[in-house]
Design a protein around this motif. Sequence first.
Motif, PDB file in Angstrom:
ATOM      1  N   VAL A 145      22.536 -67.158  28.479  1.00 41.56           N
ATOM      2  CA  VAL A 145      21.427 -67.850  27.820  1.00 41.56           C
ATOM      3  C   VAL A 145      20.222 -67.794  28.744  1.00 41.56           C
ATOM      4  CG1 VAL A 145      20.573 -70.047  26.916  1.00 41.56           C
ATOM      5  CG2 VAL A 145      22.971 -69.394  26.557  1.00 41.56           C
ATOM      6  N   VAL A 146      19.081 -67.358  28.228  1.00 36.82           N
ATOM      7  CA  VAL A 146      17.846 -67.330  29.002  1.00 36.82           C
ATOM      8  C   VAL A 146      17.018 -68.566  28.647  1.00 36.82           C
ATOM      9  CG1 VAL A 146      15.684 -66.096  29.437  1.00 36.82           C
ATOM     10  CG2 VAL A 146      17.826 -64.823  29.179  1.00 36.82           C
ATOM     11  N   VAL A 147      16.596 -69.289  29.658  1.00 38.39           N
ATOM     12  CA  VAL A 147      15.824 -70.520  29.488  1.00 38.39           C
ATOM     13  C   VAL A 147      14.365 -70.232  29.814  1.00 38.39           C
ATOM     14  CG1 VAL A 147      15.642 -72.951  30.118  1.00 38.39           C
ATOM     15  CG2 VAL A 147      17.870 -71.796  30.214  1.00 38.39           C
ATOM     16  N   ALA A 148      13.479 -70.556  28.884  1.00 41.12           N
ATOM     17  CA  ALA A 148      12.041 -70.336  29.053  1.00 41.12           C
ATOM     18  C   ALA A 148      11.346 -71.681  29.221  1.00 41.12           C
ATOM     19  CB  ALA A 148      11.465 -69.581  27.856  1.00 41.12           C
ATOM     20  N   VAL A 149      10.826 -71.936  30.415  1.00 37.19           N
ATOM     21  CA  VAL A 149      10.165 -73.201  30.731  1.00 37.19           C
ATOM     22  C   VAL A 149       8.688 -72.934  30.967  1.00 37.19           C
ATOM     23  CG1 VAL A 149      10.142 -75.230  32.208  1.00 37.19           C
ATOM     24  CG2 VAL A 149      12.282 -73.993  31.839  1.00 37.19           C
ATOM     25  N   ASP A 150       7.836 -73.508  30.134  1.00 44.48           N
ATOM     26  CA  ASP A 150       6.391 -73.359  30.284  1.00 44.48           C
ATOM     27  C   ASP A 150       5.825 -74.696  30.763  1.00 44.48           C
ATOM     28  OD1 ASP A 150       3.661 -72.912  30.104  1.00 44.48           O
ATOM     29  OD2 ASP A 150       3.840 -71.688  28.294  1.00 44.48           O
ATOM     30  N   ALA A 151       5.584 -74.777  32.063  1.00 39.13           N
ATOM     31  CA  ALA A 151       5.066 -76.021  32.638  1.00 39.13           C
ATOM     32  C   ALA A 151       3.620 -76.267  32.252  1.00 39.13           C
ATOM     33  CB  ALA A 151       5.214 -75.991  34.156  1.00 39.13           C
ATOM     34  N   ASP A 152       2.899 -75.223  31.864  1.00 36.39           N
ATOM     35  CA  ASP A 152       1.497 -75.374  31.481  1.00 36.39           C
ATOM     36  C   ASP A 152       1.354 -76.038  30.117  1.00 36.39           C
ATOM     37  OD1 ASP A 152       0.726 -74.058  33.847  1.00 36.39           O
ATOM     38  OD2 ASP A 152       0.918 -72.104  32.887  1.00 36.39           O
ATOM     39  N   THR A 153       2.213 -75.671  29.186  1.00 36.02           N
ATOM     40  CA  THR A 153       2.157 -76.253  27.841  1.00 36.02           C
ATOM     41  C   THR A 153       3.167 -77.374  27.648  1.00 36.02           C
ATOM     42  OG1 THR A 153       3.725 -74.624  26.958  1.00 36.02           O
ATOM     43  CG2 THR A 153       1.395 -74.047  26.888  1.00 36.02           C
ATOM     44  N   GLY A 154       4.083 -77.549  28.621  1.00 33.81           N
ATOM     45  CA  GLY A 154       5.091 -78.589  28.517  1.00 33.81           C
ATOM     46  C   GLY A 154       6.150 -78.302  27.472  1.00 33.81           C
ATOM     47  N   THR A 155       6.543 -77.027  27.355  1.00 35.55           N
ATOM     48  CA  THR A 155       7.515 -76.650  26.344  1.00 35.55           C
ATOM     49  C   THR A 155       8.734 -75.989  26.970  1.00 35.55           C
ATOM     50  OG1 THR A 155       6.402 -74.519  25.980  1.00 35.55           O
ATOM     51  CG2 THR A 155       5.782 -76.361  24.551  1.00 35.55           C
ATOM     52  N   LEU A 156       9.846 -76.070  26.248  1.00 38.65           N
ATOM     53  CA  LEU A 156      11.114 -75.501  26.668  1.00 38.65           C
ATOM     54  C   LEU A 156      11.750 -74.800  25.479  1.00 38.65           C
ATOM     55  CD1 LEU A 156      13.698 -75.243  28.488  1.00 38.65           C
ATOM     56  CD2 LEU A 156      14.300 -77.556  27.717  1.00 38.65           C
ATOM     57  N   GLY A 157      12.193 -73.547  25.696  1.00 37.27           N
ATOM     58  CA  GLY A 157      12.861 -72.789  24.645  1.00 37.27           C
ATOM     59  C   GLY A 157      13.975 -71.944  25.227  1.00 37.27           C
ATOM     60  N   TYR A 158      14.703 -71.247  24.352  1.00 35.79           N
ATOM     61  CA  TYR A 158      15.865 -70.479  24.779  1.00 35.79           C
ATOM     62  C   TYR A 158      15.873 -69.108  24.109  1.00 35.79           C
ATOM     63  CZ  TYR A 158      17.434 -75.112  26.251  1.00 35.79           C
ATOM     64  OH  TYR A 158      17.509 -76.353  26.828  1.00 35.79           O
ATOM     65  N   VAL A 159      16.434 -68.124  24.822  1.00 34.64           N
ATOM     66  CA  VAL A 159      16.574 -66.765  24.321  1.00 34.64           C
ATOM     67  C   VAL A 159      18.057 -66.403  24.365  1.00 34.64           C
ATOM     68  CG1 VAL A 159      15.924 -64.346  24.628  1.00 34.64           C
ATOM     69  CG2 VAL A 159      14.292 -66.157  25.220  1.00 34.64           C
ATOM     70  N   VAL A 160      18.580 -65.945  23.234  1.00 34.34           N
ATOM     71  CA  VAL A 160      19.992 -65.582  23.125  1.00 34.34           C
ATOM     72  C   VAL A 160      20.101 -64.178  22.545  1.00 34.34           C
ATOM     73  CG1 VAL A 160      22.180 -66.126  22.010  1.00 34.34           C
ATOM     74  CG2 VAL A 160      20.745 -67.979  22.865  1.00 34.34           C
ATOM     75  N   GLU A 161      20.795 -63.299  23.248  1.00 34.04           N
ATOM     76  CA  GLU A 161      20.992 -61.916  22.816  1.00 34.04           C
ATOM     77  C   GLU A 161      19.662 -61.241  22.480  1.00 34.04           C
ATOM     78  OE1 GLU A 161      23.839 -62.414  19.626  1.00 34.04           O
ATOM     79  OE2 GLU A 161      25.498 -62.006  21.000  1.00 34.04           O
ATOM     80  N   GLY A 162      18.665 -61.480  23.323  1.00 32.78           N
ATOM     81  CA  GLY A 162      17.366 -60.861  23.152  1.00 32.78           C
ATOM     82  C   GLY A 162      16.484 -61.497  22.104  1.00 32.78           C
TER      83      GLY A 162
END
Length: 250
Positions: A145-162
């Motif tokens: 699981v790839v975790v995408a953390v954007d501290a500038d916008t205060g958002t968190l998302g995930y990438v699964v199988e591309g």
Amino acid sequence: MNLSTTPSLRLSTLLHSPPIAPGNPCSFWSVSETSPHLHVRDGGACVWRQPVEQSSDAIWSIGGIKEGLHLWEVTWEADQRGSHALIGVSTRKSPRQVSGYTALVGGDSMSWGWELSSNQRWHKGKEAGRYPAGAEHPMDIPACVVVAVDADTGTLGYVVEGCYLGVAFTDLPKGEELFLAVSCVWGGASIHLRYLGGISRDPPALMSLCSLSINQTLGRSRASLTNRLPLPPVLQHLLQEHQWPVNTSN
């Protein structure tokens, strides 16, 4: 995966950039910011949980972030998760061990977590709805699981199988130091971490945008055909480094 969401330009650029070397310090678990039931191994890239009962245990990555967009890859085999297997982010104010079995990452107001088995989002000790949005039933989440953390916008998302599954949380505090975090209850679980890279809020480099545009035009089904394009060797090499989709498991 039909629940994928189109990522932002910044995130697309970062996802299609080659991952940084595995030995980067950001790829290691912290030996100090951890539950006493978790043991860091493999030079810091792996954490192992003791087979203890009635305990929920969390660990953070080395070094936090206060700005920029960052990607981490967490490898956690499905047969080593059990209940309450969460991946997310935390601040220094969150606990790293509590008695009983609970969603520890996401169990307070300063942590945000995604439970891999139920696909529920957790924050403030409550379920915040299933993720990704639109999923009627929990999905089987693969090991990586790839975790995408954007501290500038205060958002968190995930990438699964591309596939980017969209924004999971939007209320991350800006200016607070945020750490990649996991929590588990499964005895003998081994969880691996790798930092893939990050970018600032500045516009992406023109070369990165060019390679992204070419790959998006070709599409995933023709990603291996970049060597047939009438381009100079320098650009050919660049496209090979920025293939679509990025394979971060190798």
